[in-house]
Design a protein around this motif. Structure first.
Motif, PDB file in Angstrom:
ATOM      1  N   MET A   1     -22.382  27.000 -37.958  1.00 54.31           N
ATOM      2  CA  MET A   1     -22.699  25.758 -38.808  1.00 54.31           C
ATOM      3  C   MET A   1     -21.653  25.593 -38.004  1.00 54.31           C
ATOM      4  SD  MET A   1     -24.364  24.229 -42.420  1.00 54.31           S
ATOM      5  CE  MET A   1     -23.337  22.224 -42.640  1.00 54.31           C
ATOM      6  N   SER A   2     -21.666  24.195 -37.274  1.00 53.13           N
ATOM      7  CA  SER A   2     -19.819  23.724 -37.295  1.00 53.13           C
ATOM      8  C   SER A   2     -19.520  22.880 -38.115  1.00 53.13           C
ATOM      9  CB  SER A   2     -20.430  23.286 -35.992  1.00 53.13           C
ATOM     10  OG  SER A   2     -21.101  21.663 -35.821  1.00 53.13           O
ATOM     11  N   ALA A   3     -18.346  22.882 -39.156  1.00 49.62           N
ATOM     12  CA  ALA A   3     -17.278  21.713 -39.303  1.00 49.62           C
ATOM     13  C   ALA A   3     -17.909  20.548 -38.702  1.00 49.62           C
ATOM     14  CB  ALA A   3     -15.968  22.174 -39.449  1.00 49.62           C
ATOM     15  N   SER A   4     -18.250  19.604 -40.359  1.00 49.51           N
ATOM     16  CA  SER A   4     -17.718  18.436 -40.347  1.00 49.51           C
ATOM     17  C   SER A   4     -16.912  17.426 -39.511  1.00 49.51           C
ATOM     18  CB  SER A   4     -18.538  18.129 -41.662  1.00 49.51           C
ATOM     19  OG  SER A   4     -16.968  17.987 -42.511  1.00 49.51           O
ATOM     20  N   PRO A   5     -17.048  16.470 -38.817  1.00 47.04           N
ATOM     21  CA  PRO A   5     -15.543  16.115 -38.425  1.00 47.04           C
ATOM     22  C   PRO A   5     -14.749  15.699 -39.269  1.00 47.04           C
ATOM     23  CG  PRO A   5     -17.925  15.102 -37.631  1.00 47.04           C
ATOM     24  CD  PRO A   5     -18.351  16.031 -38.569  1.00 47.04           C
ATOM     25  N   ALA A   7     -13.835  17.628 -41.757  1.00 43.18           N
ATOM     26  CA  ALA A   7     -12.906  18.555 -41.489  1.00 43.18           C
ATOM     27  C   ALA A   7     -12.313  19.337 -40.862  1.00 43.18           C
ATOM     28  CB  ALA A   7     -14.550  19.821 -43.028  1.00 43.18           C
ATOM     29  N   LEU A   8     -12.397  18.815 -39.879  1.00 43.35           N
ATOM     30  CA  LEU A   8     -11.295  18.563 -39.530  1.00 43.35           C
ATOM     31  C   LEU A   8     -10.166  18.495 -38.512  1.00 43.35           C
ATOM     32  CD1 LEU A   8     -13.662  18.403 -35.793  1.00 43.35           C
ATOM     33  CD2 LEU A   8     -13.120  20.748 -37.047  1.00 43.35           C
ATOM     34  N   ARG A   9      -9.062  18.946 -38.779  1.00 42.75           N
ATOM     35  CA  ARG A   9      -7.863  18.187 -38.586  1.00 42.75           C
ATOM     36  C   ARG A   9      -6.718  19.269 -37.242  1.00 42.75           C
ATOM     37  NH1 ARG A   9      -4.039  21.937 -40.574  1.00 42.75           N
ATOM     38  NH2 ARG A   9      -4.532  23.566 -42.300  1.00 42.75           N
ATOM     39  N   PRO A  10      -5.904  17.728 -37.132  1.00 44.16           N
ATOM     40  CA  PRO A  10      -5.165  18.489 -35.743  1.00 44.16           C
ATOM     41  C   PRO A  10      -4.298  20.028 -35.996  1.00 44.16           C
ATOM     42  CG  PRO A  10      -5.275  16.447 -36.067  1.00 44.16           C
ATOM     43  CD  PRO A  10      -5.911  16.842 -37.374  1.00 44.16           C
ATOM     44  N   LEU A  11      -4.006  20.667 -35.449  1.00 43.30           N
ATOM     45  CA  LEU A  11      -3.066  22.402 -35.436  1.00 43.30           C
ATOM     46  C   LEU A  11      -2.048  21.698 -34.520  1.00 43.30           C
ATOM     47  CD1 LEU A  11      -6.617  24.423 -36.514  1.00 43.30           C
ATOM     48  CD2 LEU A  11      -4.866  23.360 -37.721  1.00 43.30           C
ATOM     49  N   PRO A  12      -1.365  22.485 -34.454  1.00 41.16           N
ATOM     50  CA  PRO A  12      -0.659  22.481 -33.751  1.00 41.16           C
ATOM     51  C   PRO A  12      -0.804  24.134 -33.024  1.00 41.16           C
ATOM     52  CG  PRO A  12       0.947  23.258 -36.264  1.00 41.16           C
ATOM     53  CD  PRO A  12      -0.704  22.975 -35.912  1.00 41.16           C
TER      54      PRO A  12
END
Length: 372
Positions: A1-5, A7-12
């Motif tokens: 199951m993919s993360a909800s939008p 829950a996403l965040r930019p990652l270096p």
């Protein structure tokens, strides 16, 4: 199951969070009225009066973009050293150029080499480009050509050499620099960082200008922050092969130097009298500081720069950390060099006569037990 939008965040990208941000030398001592700042290798003579005048003349042009090619400054540098301005790139301090070189020639999976106690920006630049830093051990706090060459692999793309080195003050004779270059593959870029070159009086030293002009894989960087007294303006320059210059001009910021920096730098590079005065002051007081500190029973690494590295014991009451704290309370600000792998040493800039004497007086007081 993919993360909800949400829950996403930019990652270096990988490697960025491995960078330990560069921390400049401290400049304040709370509660102390008179500060002697000897932590950043700034010149006690300040900038050339001609540079100040040139900077002030730019005040009326603040609404205008500067010359994106820094032509006036490159031409002034070229005139001073007999160089083709087309072979010169200017940057916001040599720090920017050191980073741009990594960005242009190092990528993921590539390696960059620097010596054990080399300038911290080298590691940061290599990691910023996605490369892997490789540390070559030093001998007697001096870059070791054989150790650097032994660290070269098929993945090596860049080698940084600070000559003289900060924070140790040691240097490699030019014959050794040539030996280093001769041992490197042609696809490895050798970066000769000559930030302190103007201070060196050793007959066997060269900043590497001739090598940068004749070889296809060597550049030399210099700065206006030290002997020229323009640290606040952030001016550096580099000379090298045309393909390297072309690569940097493609990725540097289009207006990476301000109009004031261009004008001040062009005036400063032509003021030979101011540079000569700074050299004379450094010659006198570097020798004086070395004698005075050694007379107190401490070891000083022989330096050819405008600073010296003073070594302390690990005996409680006599450590570098305790000496630093005592000096700070006395209003004398020096540089801890723990980040350089030298926790038992302090780097001390050659300051004004007053500041140099204040340092020795405070250090004497510490060693007599006041800082215990």
């Amino acid at each position: 199951m993919s993360a909800s939008p949400s829950a996403l965040r930019p990652l270096p990208r990988p490697g960025v969070l491995a960078i330990e941000a560069y921390v400049p030398g401290k400049s304040a001592a709370p509660g102390v009225a008179k500060i002697h700042k000897l932590s950043s290798n700034e010149t006690p003579l300040g900038p050339s009066a001609l540079a100040v005048e040139a900077l002030q003349a730019e005040a009326g042009t603040l609404a205008l973009y500067p010359d994106g090619t820094s032509a006036r400054l490159r031409e002034a540098i070229g005139a001073r050293y007999g160089l083709d301005p087309a072979r010169i790139v200017c940057g916001a301090g040599s720090d920017e150029l050191l980073t741009l070189l990594a960005l242009a020639f190092v990528g993921p999976g590539d390696e960059g080499i620097f010596s054990e106690h080399g300038f911290l920006v080298y590691r940061i630049a290599i990691l910023t480009a996605g490369g892997t830093p490789v540390v070559a051990p030093e001998t007697d706090l001096t870059a070791d050509v054989d150790a650097i060459l032994a660290a070269v692999t098929p993945r090596t793309r860049i080698v940084y050499l600070a000559n003289p080195n900060n924070p140790t003050g040691t240097y490699l004779p030019f014959d050794e620099v040539r030996r280093l270059h001769a041992g490197l593959p042609g696809n490895v870029l050798l970066v000769l960082d000559g930030a302190y070159a103007e201070y060196v009086r050793a007959n066997d030293y060269s900043a590497g200008l001739e090598l940068a002009l004749e070889a296809g894989n060597v550049v030399m960087t210099r700065t206006f922050s030290k002997i020229h007294g323009l640290a606040a303006q952030r001016i550096g320059w580099m000379v090298g092969p045309e393909p390297v210059v072309d690569a940097l001009n493609r990725i540097r910021g289009p207006f990476n130097l301000s109009a004031g920096a261009i004008a001040a730098g062009a005036a400063a590079i032509a003021d030979d009298a101011h540079v000569a005065a700074a050299v004379a002051h450094n010659d006198e007081w570097l020798a004086w500081l070395t004698r005075e500190v050694e007379a107190l029973g401490l070891t000083v690494t022989p330096s050819v720069g405008n600073f010296l590295l003073v070594h302390f014991s690990d005996t409680p009451g006599r450590t570098a950390a305790e000496a630093d704290a005592h000096l700070t309370r006395a209003g004398v600000i020096v540089r801890r060099v723990t980040a350089y792998g030298l926790p038992d040493a302090l780097r001390v800039t050659v300051g004004s006569a007053e500041s140099n004497r204040a340092f020795v007086a405070a250090l004497t007081d510490f060693l007599r037990g006041a800082g215990a």
